[in-house]
Write an enzyme that holds these catalytic residues in place. Structure first.
Site, PDB file in Angstrom:
ATOM      1  N   HIS A  77       0.691  -1.224   0.181  1.00  0.00           N
ATOM      2  CA  HIS A  77      -0.203   0.033  -0.062  1.00  0.00           C
ATOM      3  C   HIS A  77       0.812   1.253  -0.041  1.00  0.00           C
ATOM      4  O   HIS A  77       0.819   2.088  -0.956  1.00  0.00           O
ATOM      5  CB  HIS A  77      -1.019  -0.183   1.342  1.00  0.00           C
ATOM      6  CG  HIS A  77      -1.368   1.511   1.627  1.00  0.00           C
ATOM      7  ND1 HIS A  77      -2.511   2.001   0.835  1.00  0.00           N
ATOM      8  CD2 HIS A  77      -1.147   2.343   2.442  1.00  0.00           C
ATOM      9  CE1 HIS A  77      -2.668   3.062   1.187  1.00  0.00           C
ATOM     10  NE2 HIS A  77      -1.932   3.527   2.222  1.00  0.00           N
ATOM     11  N   ASP A 106       6.407  21.372 -27.178  1.00  0.00           N
ATOM     12  CA  ASP A 106       6.189  20.045 -26.210  1.00  0.00           C
ATOM     13  C   ASP A 106       7.411  19.985 -25.139  1.00  0.00           C
ATOM     14  O   ASP A 106       8.044  21.020 -25.180  1.00  0.00           O
ATOM     15  CB  ASP A 106       6.678  18.955 -27.475  1.00  0.00           C
ATOM     16  CG  ASP A 106       5.910  17.384 -27.070  1.00  0.00           C
ATOM     17  OD1 ASP A 106       5.225  17.088 -27.731  1.00  0.00           O
ATOM     18  OD2 ASP A 106       6.399  16.859 -26.006  1.00  0.00           O
ATOM     19  N   TRP A 142       7.011  -0.189   3.868  1.00  0.00           N
ATOM     20  CA  TRP A 142       7.530   0.465   2.553  1.00  0.00           C
ATOM     21  C   TRP A 142       8.966   1.140   2.893  1.00  0.00           C
ATOM     22  O   TRP A 142       9.551   1.421   1.717  1.00  0.00           O
ATOM     23  CB  TRP A 142       6.602   1.566   2.102  1.00  0.00           C
ATOM     24  CG  TRP A 142       6.939   2.810   2.727  1.00  0.00           C
ATOM     25  CD1 TRP A 142       6.135   3.323   3.827  1.00  0.00           C
ATOM     26  CD2 TRP A 142       7.422   4.020   2.035  1.00  0.00           C
ATOM     27  NE1 TRP A 142       6.538   4.692   4.139  1.00  0.00           N
ATOM     28  CE2 TRP A 142       7.327   5.022   3.324  1.00  0.00           C
ATOM     29  CE3 TRP A 142       8.306   4.110   1.049  1.00  0.00           C
ATOM     30  CZ2 TRP A 142       8.203   6.471   3.045  1.00  0.00           C
ATOM     31  CZ3 TRP A 142       8.893   5.380   0.772  1.00  0.00           C
ATOM     32  CH2 TRP A 142       8.526   6.433   1.958  1.00  0.00           C
ATOM     33  N   SER A 170      12.464   5.628 -14.192  1.00  0.00           N
ATOM     34  CA  SER A 170      11.482   6.506 -14.668  1.00  0.00           C
ATOM     35  C   SER A 170      11.512   7.769 -14.381  1.00  0.00           C
ATOM     36  O   SER A 170      11.412   8.652 -14.773  1.00  0.00           O
ATOM     37  CB  SER A 170      10.190   5.743 -14.556  1.00  0.00           C
ATOM     38  OG  SER A 170       8.987   6.453 -14.864  1.00  0.00           O
ATOM     39  N   SER A 171      11.589   7.959 -12.917  1.00  0.00           N
ATOM     40  CA  SER A 171      11.500   9.413 -12.140  1.00  0.00           C
ATOM     41  C   SER A 171      12.798  10.109 -12.675  1.00  0.00           C
ATOM     42  O   SER A 171      12.493  11.376 -12.866  1.00  0.00           O
ATOM     43  CB  SER A 171      11.733   9.095 -10.868  1.00  0.00           C
ATOM     44  OG  SER A 171      10.593   8.503 -10.285  1.00  0.00           O
ATOM     45  N   HIS A 254      13.763  11.417   3.024  1.00  0.00           N
ATOM     46  CA  HIS A 254      13.192  12.896   3.568  1.00  0.00           C
ATOM     47  C   HIS A 254      13.097  13.643   2.219  1.00  0.00           C
ATOM     48  O   HIS A 254      11.779  14.395   2.115  1.00  0.00           O
ATOM     49  CB  HIS A 254      13.749  13.456   4.642  1.00  0.00           C
ATOM     50  CG  HIS A 254      12.844  14.545   5.134  1.00  0.00           C
ATOM     51  ND1 HIS A 254      11.750  14.328   6.024  1.00  0.00           N
ATOM     52  CD2 HIS A 254      12.467  15.902   5.185  1.00  0.00           C
ATOM     53  CE1 HIS A 254      11.077  14.899   6.351  1.00  0.00           C
ATOM     54  NE2 HIS A 254      11.638  16.116   5.602  1.00  0.00           N
ATOM     55  N   GLU A 256      12.249  12.974  -0.852  1.00  0.00           N
ATOM     56  CA  GLU A 256      11.244  12.351  -1.102  1.00  0.00           C
ATOM     57  C   GLU A 256       9.879  13.064  -0.824  1.00  0.00           C
ATOM     58  O   GLU A 256       8.876  13.058  -1.832  1.00  0.00           O
ATOM     59  CB  GLU A 256      11.188  10.650  -1.046  1.00  0.00           C
ATOM     60  CG  GLU A 256       9.998  10.133  -1.552  1.00  0.00           C
ATOM     61  CD  GLU A 256       9.779  10.135  -2.832  1.00  0.00           C
ATOM     62  OE1 GLU A 256       8.691   9.675  -3.201  1.00  0.00           O
ATOM     63  OE2 GLU A 256      10.808  10.451  -3.593  1.00  0.00           O
ATOM     64  N   TYR A 258       9.307  15.820   0.058  1.00  0.00           N
ATOM     65  CA  TYR A 258       9.095  17.009  -0.549  1.00  0.00           C
ATOM     66  C   TYR A 258       8.856  17.071  -1.837  1.00  0.00           C
ATOM     67  O   TYR A 258       8.207  17.736  -2.581  1.00  0.00           O
ATOM     68  CB  TYR A 258      10.124  17.986   0.022  1.00  0.00           C
ATOM     69  CG  TYR A 258      10.201  18.387   1.510  1.00  0.00           C
ATOM     70  CD1 TYR A 258       9.263  19.203   1.997  1.00  0.00           C
ATOM     71  CD2 TYR A 258      10.838  17.629   2.454  1.00  0.00           C
ATOM     72  CE1 TYR A 258       9.208  19.764   3.230  1.00  0.00           C
ATOM     73  CE2 TYR A 258      10.907  18.056   3.810  1.00  0.00           C
ATOM     74  CZ  TYR A 258       9.856  18.807   4.160  1.00  0.00           C
ATOM     75  OH  TYR A 258       9.811  19.131   5.498  1.00  0.00           O
ATOM     76  N   SER A 269      -0.679  27.415  -5.337  1.00  0.00           N
ATOM     77  CA  SER A 269      -0.316  28.705  -5.852  1.00  0.00           C
ATOM     78  C   SER A 269      -0.739  29.198  -7.275  1.00  0.00           C
ATOM     79  O   SER A 269      -0.902  30.547  -7.464  1.00  0.00           O
ATOM     80  CB  SER A 269       1.308  28.923  -5.966  1.00  0.00           C
ATOM     81  OG  SER A 269       1.644  28.555  -4.723  1.00  0.00           O
ATOM     82  N   HIS A 303      15.799  12.828  11.608  1.00  0.00           N
ATOM     83  CA  HIS A 303      14.496  13.022  12.480  1.00  0.00           C
ATOM     84  C   HIS A 303      13.370  11.909  12.413  1.00  0.00           C
ATOM     85  O   HIS A 303      12.844  11.725  13.323  1.00  0.00           O
ATOM     86  CB  HIS A 303      13.879  14.439  12.297  1.00  0.00           C
ATOM     87  CG  HIS A 303      13.240  14.615  11.240  1.00  0.00           C
ATOM     88  ND1 HIS A 303      12.865  15.707  10.645  1.00  0.00           N
ATOM     89  CD2 HIS A 303      12.598  13.564  10.203  1.00  0.00           C
ATOM     90  CE1 HIS A 303      12.129  15.607   9.052  1.00  0.00           C
ATOM     91  NE2 HIS A 303      12.055  14.100   8.982  1.00  0.00           N
ATOM     92  N   HIS A 304      13.867  11.123  11.476  1.00  0.00           N
ATOM     93  CA  HIS A 304      13.025   9.644  11.344  1.00  0.00           C
ATOM     94  C   HIS A 304      13.802   8.681  12.368  1.00  0.00           C
ATOM     95  O   HIS A 304      13.323   7.752  12.466  1.00  0.00           O
ATOM     96  CB  HIS A 304      13.032   9.064  10.034  1.00  0.00           C
ATOM     97  CG  HIS A 304      12.071  10.065   9.118  1.00  0.00           C
ATOM     98  ND1 HIS A 304      11.097   9.859   8.804  1.00  0.00           N
ATOM     99  CD2 HIS A 304      12.763  10.954   8.288  1.00  0.00           C
ATOM    100  CE1 HIS A 304      10.727  10.858   7.901  1.00  0.00           C
ATOM    101  NE2 HIS A 304      11.693  11.328   7.466  1.00  0.00           N
ATOM    102  N   THR A 329       7.779  26.931   4.858  1.00  0.00           N
ATOM    103  CA  THR A 329       6.363  26.423   4.658  1.00  0.00           C
ATOM    104  C   THR A 329       5.374  27.268   5.175  1.00  0.00           C
ATOM    105  O   THR A 329       4.326  27.677   4.624  1.00  0.00           O
ATOM    106  CB  THR A 329       6.359  24.917   5.323  1.00  0.00           C
ATOM    107  OG1 THR A 329       7.285  24.076   5.230  1.00  0.00           O
ATOM    108  CG2 THR A 329       5.004  24.421   4.735  1.00  0.00           C
ATOM    109  N   LYS A 332       4.708  30.189   2.906  1.00  0.00           N
ATOM    110  CA  LYS A 332       3.925  29.764   1.498  1.00  0.00           C
ATOM    111  C   LYS A 332       2.424  30.007   2.106  1.00  0.00           C
ATOM    112  O   LYS A 332       1.477  30.585   1.669  1.00  0.00           O
ATOM    113  CB  LYS A 332       4.092  28.312   1.396  1.00  0.00           C
ATOM    114  CG  LYS A 332       5.540  28.391   0.399  1.00  0.00           C
ATOM    115  CD  LYS A 332       5.473  26.709   0.008  1.00  0.00           C
ATOM    116  CE  LYS A 332       6.561  26.807  -0.968  1.00  0.00           C
ATOM    117  NZ  LYS A 332       6.119  27.469  -2.147  1.00  0.00           N
ATOM    118  N   ARG A 451       1.935   1.292  15.449  1.00  0.00           N
ATOM    119  CA  ARG A 451       1.393   1.182  13.719  1.00  0.00           C
ATOM    120  C   ARG A 451       1.943  -0.278  13.379  1.00  0.00           C
ATOM    121  O   ARG A 451       2.646  -0.990  13.873  1.00  0.00           O
ATOM    122  CB  ARG A 451       2.147   2.254  12.897  1.00  0.00           C
ATOM    123  CG  ARG A 451       3.694   2.453  12.986  1.00  0.00           C
ATOM    124  CD  ARG A 451       4.195   3.497  12.438  1.00  0.00           C
ATOM    125  NE  ARG A 451       4.301   3.564  10.918  1.00  0.00           N
ATOM    126  CZ  ARG A 451       5.172   4.285  10.326  1.00  0.00           C
ATOM    127  NH1 ARG A 451       5.885   5.167  11.096  1.00  0.00           N
ATOM    128  NH2 ARG A 451       5.238   4.105   8.950  1.00  0.00           N
TER     129      ARG A 451
END
Length: 526
Positions: A77, A106, A142, A170-171, A254, A256, A258, A269, A303-304, A329, A332, A451
């Site tokens: 998931h 294009d 994950w 791909s990315s 991390h 990722e 963002y 925006s 921080h993880h 942030t 914004k 979790r």
């Protein structure tokens, strides 16, 4: 020679039809549509897995599935929602909108564009196929921490690694294409500080992707060699370090998160000024805030990992760096609110999703600030509080912004207006159910519910029943979305060139780009 030229011209005139048209297309709009359709399918598959998780957790005790399959569901998931739903959806929006926003004919590298899309279905076919093989799919979360993914996993780990490699390729190709397009194909007169913010956020996201995807590739390769080739990068018995895995993974992971939220900032925006009938407040500060978020995202990864036994100095550094990232942030959010302030606001569907995004994403940001406080994080870590936090950021953040973008641009893409009533049903059902689903998770998390566990203590039963009901309601609400988009694509009320009733002119931050014939397409590299 003339025969060659004639045959080349003849080949150029041929327009494949049917399945070949979609397999070989190099048109940025068609590839954008393919990405969006693919991400919708993945969103529904990943959502179905979330439904299985919530059905199991509806009551305490083991009901429907065994714990191993539960772990497979939480793992796949997460992988599908991150790499299969959110990222391809943003890439699809980039493909559709960036060339139009900068006045380019294009994307700069159309064949690579086609290739970067068509390898994705194969990556996810491999990942999903592993669920049906002996021993089942990946069941290590994950984040695939070692030694769960190396010592204690089954042989289908190899399929997972291969799938992740293909997604990463791909990315990277998509990101290179975005950068080359924005740098080289802007219309004459479109300077950097005139770029629409959606283009800016994607440019910065593309650099993040190129920087961190190879790190993920390194992590999965080391997992592969640890499992099958006798290396011991993460095996303490062979002189390795399992905590090193977390450092490498989160150095990717991390930035990722963002990557999954910066394009959302660009979308909001774009939409908020349109329906406030005002220019965006503080354009340049938005650009600098986006850049500082991207920079800071590289120095907050640990921080993880507050509970892994870091030195005190490390914990303090990562605590303060994480708190610092909330400043741009906050800039914004302030600018969006200031844009709406005293504007002539009309509450169209995209605007409703955008306002929901601002409120709920900010809530997710506040719970993130709580998690940034090291001593507090010792209590929150690996509880449902963390699950609540990142789902507020990624569901009411990234997913809501994608829905806002679809409702905003769909009339422009199809030439038809969707059914407003159906869209409102979708919005209100999603808004109410998503909060019933994720808000109570804060409380069960603070009370200590861990979790990724298929069973739980009796005191959490009532809250979990409510959470699961919210989950099923949110899942079913998305079928309204699918129906709404399908009906719009099939046909409906035609829309004028300026879809949003006088507001549309503010969609660009610059005058309309020059017509395409005023600048030449760059010659092909020999």
């Amino acid at each position: 020679m003339s025969t060659q030229v004639h045959s080349a011209e003849h080949a150029h005139d041929e327009h494949p039809t049917g399945i070949k048209r979609w397999l070989f297309t190099t048109n940025h709009k068609e590839i954008g549509s393919l990405y969006l359709i693919f991400s919708l399918v993945m969103f529904l598959i990943g959502g179905a897995m979330a439904m299985i998780i919530r059905a199991e957790l509806f009551q305490p005790g083991l009901q429907l599935i065994d714990p191993h399959f539960f772990n497979q569901m939480t793992t796949v998931h997460g992988l599908i929602m991150v790499f299969g739903a959110v990222m391809p959806a943003f890439t699809g929006l980039a493909n559709w909108m960036i060339p139009m926003m900068i006045g380019a004919p294009d994307m700069a590298l159309p064949r690579m564009n086609n290739w970067s899309f068509w390898i994705l279905p194969f990556a996810f076919a491999i990942l999903l196929a592993s669920l049906f093989m002996e021993g089942g799919g990946p069941a290590f979360g994950w984040t695939f921490y070692a030694p769960l993914s190396t010592t204690y996993s089954n042989d289908n780990t190899a399929l997972f690694v291969f799938a992740v490699h293909i997604m990463g390729i791909s990315s990277i190709m998509g990101a290179i294409n975005v950068i080359v397009t924005i740098v080289n194909l802007r219309a004459p007169g479109m300077t950097w500080m005139k770029l629409p913010l959606f283009v800016w956020t994607w440019l910065i996201t593309a650099f993040l992707l190129i920087a961190v995807m190879p790190v993920l590739a390194g992590a999965v390769t080391m997992v592969l060699t640890d499992k099958y080739f006798g290396t011991s990068f993460f095996d303490a018995a062979g002189g390795g370090d399992p905590v090193m895995f977390q450092h490498i993974f989160w150095f990717f992971g991390h930035p990722e998160v963002y990557i999954m939220i910066l394009p959302a900032f660009g979308i909001i925006s774009t939409i908020v000024p349109t329906f406030s009938r005002k220019k965006l407040f503080g354009y340049s500060s938005m650009v600098y805030a986006t850049s500082s978020i991207a920079f800071l995202s590289f120095i907050v990864w640990a921080h993880h990992m507050f509970t892994t036994g870091m030195p005190l100095a490390g914990e303090l550094f990562f605590m303060y760096a994480t708190m610092l990232i909330s400043v741009p942030t906050g800039v914004k959010v302030f600018n969006w609110v200031a844009t709406m302030w005293r504007g002539s606001i009309s509450f169209e569907i995209p605007m409703m999703f955008s306002i929901a995004f601002i409120v709920l994403f900010t809530l997710g940001g506040f719970s993130g600030l709580m998690l940034a406080i090291t001593p507090a994080d010792f209590q929150y870590h690996d509880t449902y509080f963390v699950v609540a936090h990142f789902h507020y950021v990624l569901v009411t953040g990234a997913v809501f912004s994608i829905m806002a973008a679809v409702y905003y641009w769909l009339p422009k893409w199809t030439g038809h207006m969707y059914c407003i009533t159906t869209a409102k049903w979708h919005f209100w059902m999603s808004l109410i159910s998503v909060n019933i689903l994720f808000f109570p998770m804060h409380f069960v998390g603070l009370a200590g519910m861990p979790r990724r566990i298929p069973d739980y203590a009796l005191q959490f039963a009532d809250f979990n029943a409510i959470i699961s009901i919210g989950g099923f309601a949110f899942g079913l609400s998305q079928l309204i979305f699918v129906w709404c988009v399908y009906k719009c694509a099939k046909g409906g009320e035609s829309v004028p060139d300026k879809v949003w009733d006088g507001a549309e002119g503010l969609e660009w931050t610059v005058p309309s780009p020059a017509p395409l014939h005023t600048f030449s397409t760059p010659p092909e590299v020999k």
